[in-house]
Enzyme design. Structure first.
Site, PDB file in Angstrom:
ATOM      1  N   ARG A   3       0.908  -1.088  -0.196  1.00 22.17           N
ATOM      2  CA  ARG A   3       0.195  -0.057  -0.122  1.00 22.17           C
ATOM      3  C   ARG A   3       0.817   1.327   0.144  1.00 22.17           C
ATOM      4  O   ARG A   3       2.100   1.342   0.424  1.00 22.17           O
ATOM      5  CB  ARG A   3      -0.966   0.094   1.161  1.00 22.17           C
ATOM      6  N   LYS A  36       3.550  -7.434  12.221  1.00 27.58           N
ATOM      7  CA  LYS A  36       2.645  -7.714  10.870  1.00 27.58           C
ATOM      8  C   LYS A  36       2.966  -8.951  10.314  1.00 27.58           C
ATOM      9  O   LYS A  36       3.981  -9.484  10.115  1.00 27.58           O
ATOM     10  CB  LYS A  36       3.217  -6.654   9.639  1.00 27.58           C
ATOM     11  N   ARG A  46      -0.714   3.960  13.225  1.00 27.02           N
ATOM     12  CA  ARG A  46       0.315   3.432  14.096  1.00 27.02           C
ATOM     13  C   ARG A  46      -0.135   3.542  15.578  1.00 27.02           C
ATOM     14  O   ARG A  46      -0.364   4.668  16.082  1.00 27.02           O
ATOM     15  CB  ARG A  46       1.576   4.168  14.011  1.00 27.02           C
TER      16      ARG A  46
HETATM   17  C1  BTN Z   1       0.662  -3.863   2.282  1.00 28.07           C
HETATM   18  O1  BTN Z   1       0.628  -4.306   3.467  1.00 28.07           O
HETATM   19  O2  BTN Z   1       1.282  -2.738   2.122  1.00 28.07           O
HETATM   20  C2  BTN Z   1       0.154  -4.824   1.106  1.00 28.07           C
HETATM   21  C3  BTN Z   1       0.839  -5.954   0.508  1.00 28.07           C
HETATM   22  C4  BTN Z   1       0.504  -6.691  -0.376  1.00 28.07           C
HETATM   23  C5  BTN Z   1       1.310  -7.558  -1.101  1.00 28.07           C
HETATM   24  C6  BTN Z   1       0.742  -8.572  -1.910  1.00 28.07           C
HETATM   25  S1  BTN Z   1       1.840  -9.970  -2.450  1.00 28.07           S
HETATM   26  C7  BTN Z   1       0.677 -10.149  -3.558  1.00 28.07           C
HETATM   27  C8  BTN Z   1       0.088  -8.914  -4.312  1.00 28.07           C
HETATM   28  N1  BTN Z   1       1.003  -8.641  -5.654  1.00 28.07           N
HETATM   29  C9  BTN Z   1       1.860  -7.601  -5.049  1.00 28.07           C
HETATM   30  O3  BTN Z   1       2.389  -6.709  -5.515  1.00 28.07           O
HETATM   31  N2  BTN Z   1       1.323  -7.025  -3.879  1.00 28.07           N
HETATM   32  C10 BTN Z   1       0.421  -7.943  -3.344  1.00 28.07           C
END
Ligand code: BTN
Length: 258
Positions: free
Chosen positions: A63, A122, A250
């Site tokens: 994100r 996390k 946070r």
């Molecule tokens: C976050 O916590 O910021 C979101 C992470 C999301 C990661 C997943 S892995 C599969 C899919 N492909 C990506 O490039 N991102 C999501």
């Protein structure tokens, strides 16, 4: 040496096909990002519901423009793409997090809007994107889950791993546990929205009753989430609703920078 477990693609397909008749499952050894690939396909007019798993991502995205790092075998990285047109999109990413947590373990918490947490660390992240073409909307739900402990990679706090809670789990068995319930949850969300899930989210809300600060400079006491999934923040100026998925939150005691 750990023998890799085969991906249970056919079993997943058999579970999901009755819900989504055009459903396909693909497992690829390497991709830039499962979200990027399914967004490219959606923009080029491919709308069939697809589960895409990558054993390795070379440009995983998180994100807010962050990088998502994962080690093959130690993590599960997949995205699910399907056409969706809910009356109200708010709370969709919370519904995804809730479904994953409920499929995996009672002790997994949710940090608004959609991080999976265990013991203030996390465990997984979710990236929800949507493409609209010619009046159709396609949603791409990307999930990254830490399966086995991984290096801190410069983070102040070590991430959590699913095997701390479920020592038996591998990336393929975790995938099998989450996909079919996730699709049911997405179909239910499309019909009913987030409001029916509010209490279940609250039961896992790790921010509730904690002092928090947001990336856009607000601080206050997290009161929980509203029926549309907005974070309710008690500030000196009264109760504020935090809506944006582009804001991170946070608790004051937590210092990691994921
Ligand atoms: C976050 O916590 O910021 C979101 C992470 C999301 C990661 C997943 S892995 C599969 C899919 N492909 C990506 O490039 N991102 C999501």
């Amino acid at each position: 040496m750990i023998t890799p477990t085969p991906w249970l693609a056919e079993t997943i397909w058999e579970q999901v096909y009755p819900l989504l008749p055009e459903f396909t499952v693909e497992v690829l050894p390497e991709l830039d990002s499962t979200n990027s690939e399914l967004m490219r396909r959606a923009r080029s007019g491919q709308h069939s519901p697809t589960l895409l798993v990558a054993e390795r991502q070379t440009a995983g995205r998180g994100r807010m423009g962050r990088v998502w790092q994962s080690q093959p075998g130690d993590s599960l990285t997949f995205s699910l793409s399907l056409p969706m047109s809910p009356a109200d999109w708010s709370g969709l990413s919370l519904a995804v997090g809730l479904s994953l947590a409920e499929s995996l373990h009672p002790d997994i918490g949710l940090k608004w809007p959609n991080d999976l947490w265990f013991q203030d660390r996390k465990l997984g992240g979710i990236l929800v994107e949507a493409a609209s073409m010619g009046g159709r909307s396609q949603v791409v739900v990307g999930v990254g889950l830490n399966i086995r402990p991984r290096p801190a990679d410069g983070l102040n706090t070590l991430p959590a791993a699913l095997t701390e809670l479920r020592p038996d789990m591998t990336a393929p068995t975790a995938l099998l546990s989450v996909v079919s319930p996730l699709i049911r949850a997405l179909l239910a969300f499309e019909r009913d929205g987030f409001a029916p899930l509010q209490r279940r989210f609250e039961a896992r809300d790790v921010l509730k009753d904690r002092r928090v600060h947001t990336s856009d400079g607000q601080q206050g006491l997290a009161l929980g989430v509203g029926p549309g999934g907005a974070l309710q923040l008690q500030t000196d100026a009264g109760v504020r609703e935090v809506h944006s998925a582009e804001i991170s939150v946070r608790p004051f005691t937590e210092e990691s920078s994921t």
